[in-house]
Design a protein around this motif. Structure first.
Motif, short mmCIF file in Angstrom:
data_model
loop_
_atom_site.label_atom_id
_atom_site.label_comp_id
_atom_site.label_asym_id
_atom_site.label_seq_id
_atom_site.Cartn_x
_atom_site.Cartn_y
_atom_site.Cartn_z
N GLN A 65 85.95 52.79 98.52
CA GLN A 65 85.20 51.84 97.71
C GLN A 65 86.13 50.72 97.23
N LYS A 66 87.34 51.09 96.82
CA LYS A 66 88.31 50.09 96.37
C LYS A 66 88.69 49.17 97.53
N HIS A 67 88.86 49.75 98.72
CA HIS A 67 89.17 48.95 99.91
C HIS A 67 88.04 47.95 100.18
N LEU A 68 86.80 48.39 100.10
CA LEU A 68 85.65 47.49 100.31
C LEU A 68 85.66 46.36 99.29
N TYR A 69 85.95 46.69 98.05
CA TYR A 69 85.99 45.70 96.98
C TYR A 69 87.11 44.68 97.24
N ASP A 70 88.30 45.17 97.56
CA ASP A 70 89.44 44.29 97.81
C ASP A 70 89.18 43.36 99.00
N GLU A 71 88.63 43.91 100.08
CA GLU A 71 88.34 43.11 101.26
C GLU A 71 87.24 42.08 100.97
N SER A 72 86.29 42.47 100.14
CA SER A 72 85.22 41.53 99.75
C SER A 72 85.78 40.38 98.94
N GLU A 73 86.73 40.66 98.06
CA GLU A 73 87.36 39.59 97.28
C GLU A 73 88.05 38.59 98.21
N LYS A 74 88.80 39.12 99.18
CA LYS A 74 89.50 38.25 100.13
C LYS A 74 88.50 37.42 100.94
N ALA A 75 87.46 38.07 101.44
CA ALA A 75 86.46 37.38 102.25
C ALA A 75 85.73 36.31 101.43
N LEU A 76 85.43 36.61 100.18
CA LEU A 76 84.71 35.65 99.34
C LEU A 76 85.58 34.42 99.05
N LYS A 77 86.85 34.64 98.78
CA LYS A 77 87.75 33.49 98.56
C LYS A 77 87.80 32.62 99.81
N ASP A 78 87.81 33.25 100.98
CA ASP A 78 87.84 32.52 102.24
C ASP A 78 86.55 31.72 102.44
N VAL A 79 85.42 32.35 102.14
CA VAL A 79 84.12 31.67 102.26
C VAL A 79 84.07 30.46 101.35
N VAL A 80 84.49 30.63 100.11
CA VAL A 80 84.48 29.52 99.16
C VAL A 80 85.37 28.39 99.66
N LYS A 81 86.54 28.75 100.16
CA LYS A 81 87.49 27.74 100.66
C LYS A 81 86.89 26.96 101.84
N LYS A 82 86.20 27.67 102.74
CA LYS A 82 85.69 27.04 103.96
C LYS A 82 84.32 26.39 103.79
N LYS A 83 83.47 26.92 102.91
CA LYS A 83 82.07 26.50 102.88
C LYS A 83 81.66 25.68 101.65
N VAL A 84 82.51 25.63 100.63
CA VAL A 84 82.14 24.91 99.40
C VAL A 84 83.06 23.71 99.24
N PRO A 85 82.47 22.54 99.03
CA PRO A 85 83.30 21.34 98.84
C PRO A 85 84.28 21.52 97.68
N LYS A 86 85.47 21.05 97.87
CA LYS A 86 86.52 21.21 96.86
C LYS A 86 86.22 20.44 95.58
N SER A 87 85.32 19.48 95.65
CA SER A 87 84.96 18.68 94.48
C SER A 87 84.10 19.45 93.48
N LEU A 88 83.56 20.58 93.89
CA LEU A 88 82.68 21.35 93.01
C LEU A 88 83.45 22.32 92.12
N LYS A 89 82.90 22.57 90.95
CA LYS A 89 83.43 23.63 90.09
C LYS A 89 82.79 24.92 90.58
N VAL A 90 83.60 25.78 91.17
CA VAL A 90 83.07 27.01 91.79
C VAL A 90 83.85 28.20 91.28
N ARG A 91 83.13 29.31 91.13
CA ARG A 91 83.77 30.55 90.68
C ARG A 91 83.29 31.70 91.56
N PRO A 92 84.19 32.29 92.35
CA PRO A 92 83.81 33.46 93.14
C PRO A 92 83.76 34.69 92.23
N MET A 93 82.85 35.62 92.55
CA MET A 93 82.70 36.82 91.75
C MET A 93 82.30 37.98 92.65
#
Length: 158
Positions: A65-93
């Motif tokens: 479960q911890k591994h899934l959580y950790d991998e999800s955090e990494k994947a979400l940061k990557d998604v935000v970096k690639k898919k959300v314009p840098k000009s936006l105020k964004v918070r991954p959770m």
């Protein structure tokens, strides 16, 4: 009643499917238009377990479960970096629990003005058996919800 002029915080859940990225694209457009904060959330569902008293587990569910959580955090940061314009105020959770319940919980806790999500996610069979996460979010949300069709309808393309 919410006025569109008061949109300050938008919640957009993702399950890392291309369909959810379509909703993220629309959420980013709204966030840009209203100068709103965009919360991009992923819910890690609990790993189902079966208790067998006479045999120890073949693997450590807690570690998995911890591994899934950790991998999800990494994947979400990557998604935000690639898919959300840098000009936006964004918070991954990333949170753990039942996806529909947690999405509505986050919306309430964060005082989101709007939830934007895809009508379909990863698993068509899972949606048939368990019901659509989007459907449950819409039915139980205490906040306005905008659903984005996973694919444009033929009428929309003409």
């Amino acid at each position: 009643m919410i006025s569109l002029l008061s949109i300050k915080k938008i919640l957009c859940p993702t399950d890392f499917s291309e369909k959810s990225y379509r909703a993220l694209e629309k959420a980013a457009e709204f966030a840009d238009h209203f100068a709103a904060e965009l919360i991009v959330a992923h819910v890690v569902a609990p790993v189902p377990t079966v208790s067998v008293a006479t045999h120890p587990a073949a693997f450590d569910v807690t570690d998995y479960q911890k591994h899934l959580y950790d991998e999800s955090e990494k994947a979400l940061k990557d998604v935000v970096k690639k898919k959300v314009p840098k000009s936006l105020k964004v918070r991954p959770m990333v949170v753990e629990g039942n996806p529909a319940d947690k999405i509505n919980e986050i919306a309430e806790e964060e005082s989101a003005d709007l939830i934007i999500l895809s009508t379909h996610g990863h698993s068509a069979i899972g949606q048939f058996i368990f019901g659509s996460v989007a459907d449950r979010v819409v039915r139980h949300a205490g906040r306005p919800v905008m659903t984005i069709r996973a694919t444009p309808s033929p009428q929309m393309e003409t």
